[in-house]
Structures are given as structure tokens and as C-alpha cells.
Design a protein around this motif. Structure first.
Motif, short mmCIF file in Angstrom:
data_model
loop_
_atom_site.label_atom_id
_atom_site.label_comp_id
_atom_site.label_asym_id
_atom_site.label_seq_id
_atom_site.Cartn_x
_atom_site.Cartn_y
_atom_site.Cartn_z
N LEU B 80 0.84 -1.20 0.00
CA LEU B 80 0.00 0.00 0.00
C LEU B 80 0.88 1.26 0.00
O LEU B 80 1.94 1.27 0.62
N PRO B 81 0.43 2.33 -0.66
CA PRO B 81 1.28 3.54 -0.76
C PRO B 81 1.56 4.19 0.59
O PRO B 81 2.59 4.84 0.75
N HIS B 82 0.68 4.03 1.59
CA HIS B 82 0.91 4.71 2.86
C HIS B 82 1.56 3.78 3.89
O HIS B 82 1.43 3.98 5.07
N HIS B 83 2.26 2.75 3.41
CA HIS B 83 2.65 1.69 4.34
C HIS B 83 3.62 2.16 5.41
O HIS B 83 3.66 1.61 6.49
N GLU B 84 4.42 3.18 5.14
CA GLU B 84 5.47 3.53 6.10
C GLU B 84 4.91 3.99 7.44
O GLU B 84 5.50 3.74 8.48
N SER B 85 3.76 4.64 7.42
CA SER B 85 3.25 5.19 8.68
C SER B 85 2.79 4.11 9.64
O SER B 85 2.89 4.27 10.84
N TRP B 86 2.26 3.00 9.15
CA TRP B 86 1.73 1.98 10.05
C TRP B 86 2.64 0.75 10.15
O TRP B 86 2.50 -0.05 11.08
N ALA B 87 3.54 0.59 9.18
CA ALA B 87 4.35 -0.63 9.14
C ALA B 87 5.19 -0.80 10.41
O ALA B 87 5.32 -1.91 10.93
N ILE B 88 5.75 0.31 10.90
CA ILE B 88 6.59 0.22 12.10
C ILE B 88 5.75 -0.25 13.29
O ILE B 88 6.16 -1.12 14.05
N TRP B 89 4.54 0.32 13.41
CA TRP B 89 3.65 -0.09 14.52
C TRP B 89 3.25 -1.54 14.36
O TRP B 89 3.14 -2.26 15.37
N SER B 90 3.02 -1.98 13.13
CA SER B 90 2.59 -3.36 12.93
C SER B 90 3.70 -4.33 13.32
O SER B 90 3.44 -5.38 13.92
N VAL B 91 4.94 -3.97 13.02
CA VAL B 91 6.06 -4.85 13.39
C VAL B 91 6.19 -4.90 14.91
O VAL B 91 6.37 -5.98 15.50
N ARG B 92 6.06 -3.74 15.56
CA ARG B 92 6.17 -3.71 17.03
C ARG B 92 5.06 -4.53 17.67
O ARG B 92 5.29 -5.33 18.58
N LEU B 93 3.83 -4.29 17.18
CA LEU B 93 2.70 -5.05 17.73
C LEU B 93 2.86 -6.54 17.47
O LEU B 93 2.52 -7.37 18.32
N GLY B 94 3.35 -6.87 16.29
CA GLY B 94 3.57 -8.28 15.96
C GLY B 94 4.56 -8.93 16.90
O GLY B 94 4.36 -10.06 17.35
N ALA B 95 5.63 -8.19 17.23
CA ALA B 95 6.63 -8.72 18.17
C ALA B 95 6.00 -8.93 19.55
O ALA B 95 6.25 -9.94 20.22
N VAL B 96 5.18 -7.96 19.97
CA VAL B 96 4.50 -8.09 21.27
C VAL B 96 3.55 -9.29 21.25
O VAL B 96 3.50 -10.08 22.20
N ALA B 97 2.79 -9.42 20.15
CA ALA B 97 1.86 -10.55 20.02
C ALA B 97 2.60 -11.88 20.07
O ALA B 97 2.12 -12.85 20.66
N LEU B 98 3.75 -11.92 19.44
CA LEU B 98 4.56 -13.14 19.44
C LEU B 98 4.95 -13.54 20.86
O LEU B 98 4.77 -14.69 21.28
N CYS B 99 5.47 -12.57 21.61
CA CYS B 99 5.89 -12.86 22.99
C CYS B 99 4.68 -13.24 23.86
O CYS B 99 4.75 -14.18 24.66
N LEU B 100 3.58 -12.52 23.68
CA LEU B 100 2.37 -12.84 24.46
C LEU B 100 1.86 -14.24 24.10
O LEU B 100 1.41 -14.99 24.97
N GLY B 101 1.94 -14.58 22.81
CA GLY B 101 1.48 -15.90 22.37
C GLY B 101 2.32 -17.02 22.94
O GLY B 101 1.80 -18.03 23.41
N ILE B 102 3.63 -16.84 22.94
CA ILE B 102 4.51 -17.86 23.51
C ILE B 102 4.20 -18.05 24.99
O ILE B 102 4.09 -19.18 25.48
N ASN B 103 4.05 -16.94 25.71
CA ASN B 103 3.76 -17.03 27.14
C ASN B 103 2.40 -17.67 27.38
O ASN B 103 2.23 -18.48 28.30
N ALA B 104 1.40 -17.30 26.55
CA ALA B 104 0.06 -17.88 26.71
C ALA B 104 0.10 -19.40 26.45
O ALA B 104 -0.54 -20.18 27.17
N GLY B 105 0.85 -19.80 25.44
CA GLY B 105 0.98 -21.23 25.15
C GLY B 105 1.63 -21.98 26.30
O GLY B 105 1.19 -23.07 26.69
#
Lengths: 113, 230
Positions: B80-105
């Protein structure tokens, strides 16, 4: 938030309650075998005790080491307030489910439903 | 080292020292022979090992599900043309989700799904994962911030849920910190991923992952009794 208890967990909790201050691995297994006719494998018992401790339903205290145990201490278990409450809830649920079913056989009258 | 002491030592590797002494002491009190004791300890050790393997499998499955969802829903939107504004947040959230998922498992496999800590860990994980998948939407960041604020208020509202939530966060933070330490170490000792070094890098990644799981488990076992009055 209510937590459900498995059958073995309830059995172990009841045995601990019955034994009072003398509830440790050997006596718990003996009590369960005596009341239910069921031999619990040591592995199952200790993993269940571990799980109950993790959930905060039982607490453990070290006893004194004895020569019969090779100088190793007994580990006595007791129900916590949370454990007692969970057990009562589970037993009340069973009682409500059984109300009116008359599943418990009266051997003298030999009545079955 | 006598047979019984050896058995106790072996069991203490998989469980706690107190548990190992308890099991061996109980078996001695019942007058079990050495062979019978080996059988009991073997069965117990197998059960504990299987539990550890299942915990790792659950944790890995949770992590893989986050990665899969991210690749399916978020990565295609990078064009998407506007990807730079949200991509950084998506990567950060993804990393948080990953850690939360491992702990939840880890928590789910160790305590079961009926445990309060498991339910709150899974709830937080699923919420963050869902937010991760919609970061590409216009103004999504505001919606995500609102969800986090409402969710945090709900979780901090009562004492029980607040302490349970803090317990989940503590172990997730410990896991993430361990990951970060290994990542920083790998950056400092960067080796090109060629030939046999590739195998060493894979081994290093496994070590980082397993260490993080271990740290998370230890943190939970330390924090839970204090926060949940157990």
C-alpha cells in the motif's frame, strides 16, 4: 473467576482434607486406595500435587527428616482457602446434578433407577 | 553416589530439589526395592519430560499462529502507498503478540485452559494479535489505542484480575528481555550465515528460544505465589 477441577484433582484434595495434618505422598496414596479401591500411580499423584500447588489450591510444608526415608523430609500438604472453596463448589455442582436421580444404590433394598 | 542419591539427582534435574527428595523419601518409606524405585522415577521423569515437550510445542504453536496470521493479513498490505506510517507499529505489535502468544501457550500447557492466569494470558494475546492484523487500516492506530485503554481498565479493575494480569505481563516481559539479550549478543558477534556457520546460527536461535521459555517459566513460578497470594 471460577476454575474447574478435574476428577483426580478433586480426589487428591478430598484425601488431603481427610488426612488433616498427616497428608503426604504415601498417606494420600493409601487413603485414595482405601476409599476408592483405586491405586494411583506415583507419577500421576506427584504431577497432580505439583499442579494443585501451582494453582494455589494446596500449600506444602517440609517435615522432619527421618531415617526410614534416608534422611529425607516428608512433604505435608494442606488445602488453601482457595482450594477448599474450589472443592466445595465442585462437590456442590455434583450434588445439584445428582439431585433427583437416585443413582446411589441402597444395597439393603436393592433399588435401582 | 548411591543408587537412591543418583535417582534423586536425576529427578531434581526435571523437577525441584524438594520434589525429588519427597519422591525418593516416599518410595524408601514404602520399602520399595532399587528396581521398583527406578521404575517409579522413570515413569515420573518421563511424565515430566513429556510435559516439558508439550509446553514447548504449545508455545511454538502459539508463536507460529501469530507469524502465519501476520504473513497472511499484514505482509500483503506492505504494497500500500501509505505503508510507512503503520508498518513500524505493525512490526512492534507483531513482536509483542509473538511474545504474548509464547507465554500464553506456556501457561495453557502448564496450568490448563481452566486456570485464571491462562484465560487472561490468552485474552490479552488474542486481542493484541487481532490488533496486529488490522494495523494497515486507515486510522487503525486510534482504534487500537482505544481497545488497549478499555482492555487495560477492565483488567486493572478488580484486584484479582489486576494481579493475574500483572503476573502474565511479568513473565512475558522476562521472555521478551531474554530474546532481546540474545538478539543483541548475536548482533555483536555477527557471523555471515554460510555453510557450517548456518548450522551454528540455527543452534544459537534454538538456544535463545529455549532459554526464553525457561526464563518465562521461572518468572511465573516466582511471581505467581506473591501476586496471587498462593
Amino acid at each position: 473467576m471460577k476454575q474447574g477441577l478435574g476428577e483426580l484433582e478433586q480426589t487428591v484434595l478430598l484425601a488431603i482434607l481427610r488426612l488433616g495434618d498427616d497428608a503426604y505422598g504415601v498417606s494420600i496414596r493409601r487413603e485414595i486406595a482405601g476409599c476408592t479401591g483405586r491405586e494411583i500411580a506415583p507419577g500421576s499423584l506427584y504431577t497432580t500435587l505439583d499442579r494443585l500447588e501451582q494453582k494455589g489450591l494446596v500449600s506444602a510444608r517440609e517435615g522432619d527428616p527421618t531415617p526410614a526415608r534416608g534422611g529425607r523430609a516428608k512433604r505435608f500438604y494442606a488445602l488453601t482457602r482457595d482450594g477448599r472453596s474450589q472443592l466445595v463448589d465442585a462437590q456442590n455442582s455434583f450434588r445439584r446434578l445428582m439431585d433427583g436421580l437416585e443413582l446411589l444404590v441402597d444395597r439393603s433394598e436393592r433399588r435401582y433407577v | 553416589m548411591s543408587n537412591f542419591s543418583l535417582l534423586e539427582w536425576l529427578l531434581a534435574r526435571l523437577s525441584s530439589r524438594q520434589r525429588a527428595a519427597e519422591v525418593v523419601g516416599d518410595c524408601l518409606e514404602q520399602g520399595l526395592t532399587s528396581n521398583e524405585l527406578w521404575r517409579v522415577v522413570s515413569r515420573l521423569a518421563s511424565a515430566l519430560l513429556v510435559r516439558r515437550v508439550i509446553e514447548i510445542a504449545f508455545a511454538t504453536a502459539s508463536a507460529v499462529s501469530v507469524v502465519l496470521l501476520y504473513c497472511l493479513y499484514v505482509v500483503p498490505k506492505w504494497k500500500l502507498p501509505h505503508h510507512e506510517s503503520w508498518a513500524i507499529w505493525s512490526v512492534r505489535l507483531g513482536a509483542v503478540a509473538l511474545c504474548l502468544g509464547i507465554n500464553a501457550g506456556l501457561t495453557a500447557s502448564h496450568n490448563g485452559m481452566r486456570d485464571r492466569l491462562t484465560r487472561i494470558s490468552v485474552f490479552v494475546w488474542l486481542t493484541v494479535t487481532a490488533c496486529t492484523c488490522v494495523t494497515w487500516l486507515p486510522n487503525a492506530i486510534f482504534g487500537i489505542a482505544a481497545v488497549f485503554m478499555v482492555g487495560t481498565i477492565i483488567l486493572l479493575w478488580t484486584r484479582d484480575t489486576r494481579n493475574t494480569f500483572l503476573c502474565a505481563i511479568a513473565s512475558t516481559l522476562a521472555l521478551a528481555t531474554t530474546f532481546a539479550i540474545f538478539f543483541l549478543f548475536s548482533r555483536l558477534t555477527l557471523i555471515p550465515n554460510t555453510g557450517r556457520v548456518g548450522l551454528a546460527n540455527i543452534g544459537f536461535s534454538f538456544a535463545a528460544y529455549l532459554s526464553s521459555l525457561l526464563v518465562a517459566r521461572i518468572t511465573t513460578s516466582l511471581v505467581r505465589p506473591r501476586l496471587l497470594n498462593q
